[in-house]
Design an enzyme around this catalytic site. Structure first.
Site, PDB file in Angstrom:
ATOM      1  N   ASN A 129     -18.874 -36.982 -24.580  1.00 52.97           N
ATOM      2  CA  ASN A 129     -18.529 -35.722 -23.912  1.00 52.97           C
ATOM      3  C   ASN A 129     -17.753 -34.770 -24.827  1.00 52.97           C
ATOM      4  O   ASN A 129     -17.900 -33.554 -24.724  1.00 52.97           O
ATOM      5  CB  ASN A 129     -17.767 -35.975 -22.608  1.00 52.97           C
ATOM      6  CG  ASN A 129     -16.522 -36.818 -22.776  1.00 52.97           C
ATOM      7  OD1 ASN A 129     -16.155 -37.225 -23.882  1.00 52.97           O
ATOM      8  ND2 ASN A 129     -15.861 -37.096 -21.676  1.00 52.97           N
ATOM      9  N   CYS A 189      -8.505 -36.862 -29.172  1.00 48.62           N
ATOM     10  CA  CYS A 189      -8.159 -36.396 -27.827  1.00 48.62           C
ATOM     11  C   CYS A 189      -7.173 -37.326 -27.121  1.00 48.62           C
ATOM     12  O   CYS A 189      -6.629 -36.955 -26.084  1.00 48.62           O
ATOM     13  CB  CYS A 189      -9.413 -36.192 -26.986  1.00 48.62           C
ATOM     14  SG  CYS A 189     -10.484 -37.622 -26.915  1.00 48.62           S
ATOM     15  N   LEU A 190      -6.913 -38.487 -27.669  1.00 50.39           N
ATOM     16  CA  LEU A 190      -5.939 -39.454 -27.168  1.00 50.39           C
ATOM     17  C   LEU A 190      -6.298 -39.977 -25.774  1.00 50.39           C
ATOM     18  O   LEU A 190      -6.979 -39.284 -25.033  1.00 50.39           O
ATOM     19  CB  LEU A 190      -4.523 -38.867 -27.179  1.00 50.39           C
ATOM     20  CG  LEU A 190      -3.992 -38.426 -28.536  1.00 50.39           C
ATOM     21  CD1 LEU A 190      -2.592 -37.823 -28.386  1.00 50.39           C
ATOM     22  CD2 LEU A 190      -3.987 -39.554 -29.557  1.00 50.39           C
ATOM     23  N   ARG A 199      -3.037 -28.831 -24.678  1.00 50.03           N
ATOM     24  CA  ARG A 199      -3.762 -29.043 -23.420  1.00 50.03           C
ATOM     25  C   ARG A 199      -2.966 -28.466 -22.249  1.00 50.03           C
ATOM     26  O   ARG A 199      -3.537 -27.864 -21.341  1.00 50.03           O
ATOM     27  CB  ARG A 199      -4.059 -30.530 -23.201  1.00 50.03           C
ATOM     28  CG  ARG A 199      -5.163 -31.040 -24.104  1.00 50.03           C
ATOM     29  CD  ARG A 199      -5.744 -32.341 -23.611  1.00 50.03           C
ATOM     30  NE  ARG A 199      -4.772 -33.407 -23.506  1.00 50.03           N
ATOM     31  CZ  ARG A 199      -4.559 -34.340 -24.424  1.00 50.03           C
ATOM     32  NH1 ARG A 199      -5.257 -34.334 -25.544  1.00 50.03           N
ATOM     33  NH2 ARG A 199      -3.669 -35.281 -24.236  1.00 50.03           N
ATOM     34  N   HIS A 235     -16.294 -32.171 -21.850  1.00 46.08           N
ATOM     35  CA  HIS A 235     -14.840 -32.139 -21.689  1.00 46.08           C
ATOM     36  C   HIS A 235     -14.343 -30.772 -22.173  1.00 46.08           C
ATOM     37  O   HIS A 235     -13.633 -30.669 -23.172  1.00 46.08           O
ATOM     38  CB  HIS A 235     -14.244 -33.273 -22.519  1.00 46.08           C
ATOM     39  CG  HIS A 235     -12.852 -33.670 -22.132  1.00 46.08           C
ATOM     40  ND1 HIS A 235     -12.052 -32.936 -21.294  1.00 46.08           N
ATOM     41  CD2 HIS A 235     -12.116 -34.756 -22.501  1.00 46.08           C
ATOM     42  CE1 HIS A 235     -10.884 -33.547 -21.156  1.00 46.08           C
ATOM     43  NE2 HIS A 235     -10.902 -34.655 -21.879  1.00 46.08           N
ATOM     44  N   GLN A 287     -10.539 -29.829 -22.989  1.00 44.76           N
ATOM     45  CA  GLN A 287     -10.052 -30.460 -24.213  1.00 44.76           C
ATOM     46  C   GLN A 287     -10.434 -29.625 -25.431  1.00 44.76           C
ATOM     47  O   GLN A 287      -9.620 -29.398 -26.325  1.00 44.76           O
ATOM     48  CB  GLN A 287     -10.628 -31.876 -24.342  1.00 44.76           C
ATOM     49  CG  GLN A 287     -10.245 -32.587 -25.628  1.00 44.76           C
ATOM     50  CD  GLN A 287      -8.774 -32.923 -25.694  1.00 44.76           C
ATOM     51  OE1 GLN A 287      -8.242 -33.515 -24.767  1.00 44.76           O
ATOM     52  NE2 GLN A 287      -8.113 -32.548 -26.782  1.00 44.76           N
ATOM     53  N   MET A 329     -14.162 -44.624 -20.916  1.00 45.29           N
ATOM     54  CA  MET A 329     -14.154 -45.075 -19.530  1.00 45.29           C
ATOM     55  C   MET A 329     -15.570 -45.442 -19.106  1.00 45.29           C
ATOM     56  O   MET A 329     -16.521 -44.741 -19.417  1.00 45.29           O
ATOM     57  CB  MET A 329     -13.637 -43.959 -18.617  1.00 45.29           C
ATOM     58  CG  MET A 329     -12.213 -43.561 -18.889  1.00 45.29           C
ATOM     59  SD  MET A 329     -11.701 -42.133 -17.889  1.00 45.29           S
ATOM     60  CE  MET A 329     -12.629 -40.812 -18.654  1.00 45.29           C
ATOM     61  N   ASP A 354     -12.653 -40.283 -31.393  1.00 45.88           N
ATOM     62  CA  ASP A 354     -12.287 -40.689 -30.042  1.00 45.88           C
ATOM     63  C   ASP A 354     -12.412 -42.212 -30.008  1.00 45.88           C
ATOM     64  O   ASP A 354     -12.942 -42.822 -30.936  1.00 45.88           O
ATOM     65  CB  ASP A 354     -13.233 -40.023 -29.034  1.00 45.88           C
ATOM     66  CG  ASP A 354     -12.760 -40.115 -27.588  1.00 45.88           C
ATOM     67  OD1 ASP A 354     -11.695 -40.714 -27.336  1.00 45.88           O
ATOM     68  OD2 ASP A 354     -13.467 -39.592 -26.711  1.00 45.88           O
TER      69      ASP A 354
END
Length: 194
Positions: free
Chosen positions: A49, A150-151, A178, A18, A21, A115, A110
């Site tokens: 990630n 990272c929300l 971001r 990622h 991020q 996902m 995190d």
């Protein structure tokens, strides 16, 4: 727009890393610390990630990076080896939250089930139970430490409400950055390469 623009791909997020991020994250750390000297980042959770992108950054920027989580959730061994072979940064793997956070400038976490892992959510909650970022863990650093995520976050799971809403939390600035990083990347790719 020409051939140069047809070949540009920005990795916004993959299962492996990622990078956008992490660029926003390191900007946020620099804004709050004023420098990146002697930086220690402790990531609490699985080797996902986000961790892989932090390790990729550690291959370029000196830091101590600690990944702490339950056994069986370690980051990619090749990515760890890349950092170890770089001679730029140090990597530590830990399964003990209290010792992992000692001296940390930033504690990062995190969600425990990302996902594609929703069917594992209950099992992951059970396995990660002792790895929640809370006031006690923030105090165990022994210094002023920032909290990052990272929300979106699951309050009461990977982080307590007191920490994410507390004065040590810089998650909203991190989220705002971001936008700025994405704008900068687009400007660089569309204008800066001409």
């Amino acid at each position: 727009l020409g051939d140069v623009y047809k070949r540009q791909v920005i990795n916004g997020l993959t299962d492996y890393n990622h990078p956008c991020q992490i660029i926003a994250d390191i900007l946020t750390v620099w804004e709050h610390r004023g420098n990146l000297d002697n930086l220690k980042i402790t990531y609490m959770g699985d080797g996902n990630n986000i961790v892989h992108s932090w390790l990729q950054l550690a291959n370029k920027l000196p830091m101590t990076f600690v990944c702490c989580g339950p056994s069986g959730f370690e980051p990619d061994p090749k990515t760890i080896k890349m950092v170890e072979n770089s001679g730029i940064s140090s990597f530590e793997l830990s399964h003990n939250p209290e010792s992992a956070v000692k001296g940390s400038d930033v504690i990062y976490t995190d969600v425990w089930a990302s996902m594609g892992q929703k069917e594992e959510a209950e099992e992951r909650r059970r396995r990660f139970e002792g790895f929640q970022i809370n006031d006690d863990l923030m105090a165990a650093t022994g210094k002023h430490t920032y909290f990052m995520h990272c929300l979106p976050a699951h309050r009461g799971e990977e982080v307590s409400g007191e920490v994410i809403d507390g004065p040590q939390s810089i998650v909203w600035e991190e989220a705002e950055n971001r936008l700025h990083i994405q704008k900068a990347l687009l400007e660089y790719l569309l204008i800066g390469k001409q």
